[in-house]
Design a protein around this motif. Structure first.
Motif, PDB file in Angstrom:
ATOM      1  N   ARG A 187       0.833  -1.197   0.000  1.00  0.00           N
ATOM      2  CA  ARG A 187       0.000   0.000   0.000  1.00  0.00           C
ATOM      3  C   ARG A 187       0.871   1.250   0.000  1.00  0.00           C
ATOM      4  N   ARG A 188       0.565   2.152  -0.936  1.00  0.00           N
ATOM      5  CA  ARG A 188       1.292   3.414  -1.015  1.00  0.00           C
ATOM      6  C   ARG A 188       0.336   4.540  -1.388  1.00  0.00           C
ATOM      7  N   GLU A 189       0.661   5.741  -0.907  1.00  0.00           N
ATOM      8  CA  GLU A 189      -0.073   6.948  -1.262  1.00  0.00           C
ATOM      9  C   GLU A 189       0.934   8.038  -1.583  1.00  0.00           C
ATOM     10  N   VAL A 190       0.591   8.881  -2.555  1.00  0.00           N
ATOM     11  CA  VAL A 190       1.488   9.964  -2.954  1.00  0.00           C
ATOM     12  C   VAL A 190       0.715  11.277  -2.927  1.00  0.00           C
ATOM     13  N   TYR A 191       1.305  12.294  -2.314  1.00  0.00           N
ATOM     14  CA  TYR A 191       0.689  13.612  -2.173  1.00  0.00           C
ATOM     15  C   TYR A 191       1.552  14.652  -2.877  1.00  0.00           C
ATOM     16  N   ARG A 192       0.877  15.641  -3.439  1.00  0.00           N
ATOM     17  CA  ARG A 192       1.591  16.719  -4.120  1.00  0.00           C
ATOM     18  C   ARG A 192       1.344  18.032  -3.377  1.00  0.00           C
ATOM     19  N   ASP A 193       2.388  18.810  -3.233  1.00  0.00           N
ATOM     20  CA  ASP A 193       2.294  20.097  -2.547  1.00  0.00           C
ATOM     21  C   ASP A 193       1.200  20.959  -3.176  1.00  0.00           C
ATOM     22  N   SER A 194       0.325  21.502  -2.336  1.00  0.00           N
ATOM     23  CA  SER A 194      -0.765  22.402  -2.733  1.00  0.00           C
ATOM     24  C   SER A 194      -1.819  21.750  -3.634  1.00  0.00           C
ATOM     25  N   ILE A 195      -1.811  20.427  -3.708  1.00  0.00           N
ATOM     26  CA  ILE A 195      -2.867  19.694  -4.417  1.00  0.00           C
ATOM     27  C   ILE A 195      -3.510  18.673  -3.480  1.00  0.00           C
ATOM     28  N   GLY A 196      -2.703  17.854  -2.849  1.00  0.00           N
ATOM     29  CA  GLY A 196      -3.204  16.776  -2.019  1.00  0.00           C
ATOM     30  C   GLY A 196      -2.885  15.430  -2.638  1.00  0.00           C
ATOM     31  N   LEU A 197      -3.723  14.434  -2.357  1.00  0.00           N
ATOM     32  CA  LEU A 197      -3.480  13.082  -2.858  1.00  0.00           C
ATOM     33  C   LEU A 197      -3.521  13.050  -4.380  1.00  0.00           C
TER      34      LEU A 197
END
Length: 239
Positions: A187-197
């Motif tokens: 399981r992995r999740e990736v978040y972007r600055d000023s966007i979210g998931l």
């Protein structure tokens, strides 16, 4: 004797000065406690849209495959227990020719040094701050489930989703566990600055361990789920 004493003193002073030669270097400043909070983006009126691919396994050779779209909208804030959370309205549709239909309502908040998402009434610690790849935390700290050690694999790095490469992303590893015989839990999740998931990948399955299929990586039950961002913006700026 006096000459010998003075000689020893001079040597000691020289050693002390030599050892202290690195003191001129600037000390490493502590991490900003706010570092990473903008990756768990909770601005009211923000929306994110995802393409979802999902397989649900019920038994060997029995499964359903789904493709659909998911939209998440950051709603207005509300206060509970002294903490400010945001409503997260979640909509689904088969494809972009269909209207969005409300699927569920979650909530999310940043509480001190933790980013918390309440999903179907179950709170999960998604991130901790300041963001640091050397830190680990218990994703299930606030619920009754078994402890789940979680870590940040990468921070402020690039990540490609489909045809898009995002800068300034944080990759979270929830689990990377498999024995090749009875189960797989990745399981992995990736978040972007000023966007979210921007990306979620869950592969949680039980493998067939009967004699006729032992070690063949044949899935018996569980789920594979992939969620990829394809659009985002402000609700009041949509065409």
């Amino acid at each position: 004797m006096k000459l010998r004493t003075w000689g020893l003193l001079i040597i000691l002073v020289a050693i002390v000065l030599a050892c202290g030669g690195g003191d001129d270097e600037e000390p490493i400043p502590p991490l900003d406690p706010e570092l990473g909070k903008s990756y768990f983006f909770l601005q009211q009126g923000k929306y994110r849209e995802y393409n979802v691919y999902e397989i649900r396994y019920y038994a060997v050779d029995i499964s359903d495959t789904f493709t659909y779209q998911l939209r998440e909208e950051v709603g207005e804030p509300f206060s509970s227990g002294g903490q400010v959370s945001h409503i997260m309205n979640r909509y689904v549709r088969d494809d972009d020719t269909q209207p969005w239909e409300l699927d569920s309502v979650w909530s999310a908040r940043i509480e001190g040094d933790k980013a918390i998402s309440v999903e179907n009434n179950i709170p999960f610690v998604k991130m901790t701050f300041p963001a640091d790849i050397s830190r680990t935390w218990d994703r299930n700290l606030l619920n009754s489930r078994e402890a789940q050690v979680t870590s940040m694999l990468n921070f402020d790095s690039n990540f490609t989703v489909g045809l898009n490469t995002f800068l300034e992303t944080a990759e979270i590893e929830i689990s990377n566990d498999e024995d090749g015989i009875t189960f797989r839990d990745i399981r992995r999740e990736v978040y972007r600055d000023s966007i979210g998931l921007i990306y979620k990948f869950y592969d949680q399955v039980k493998l067939c361990s009967r004699q006729e299929c032992l070690g063949q990586q044949i899935v018996e039950s569980g789920r594979l789920y992939r969620e990829e961002l394809y659009a985002h913006g402000k609700i009041d700026e949509e065409d």
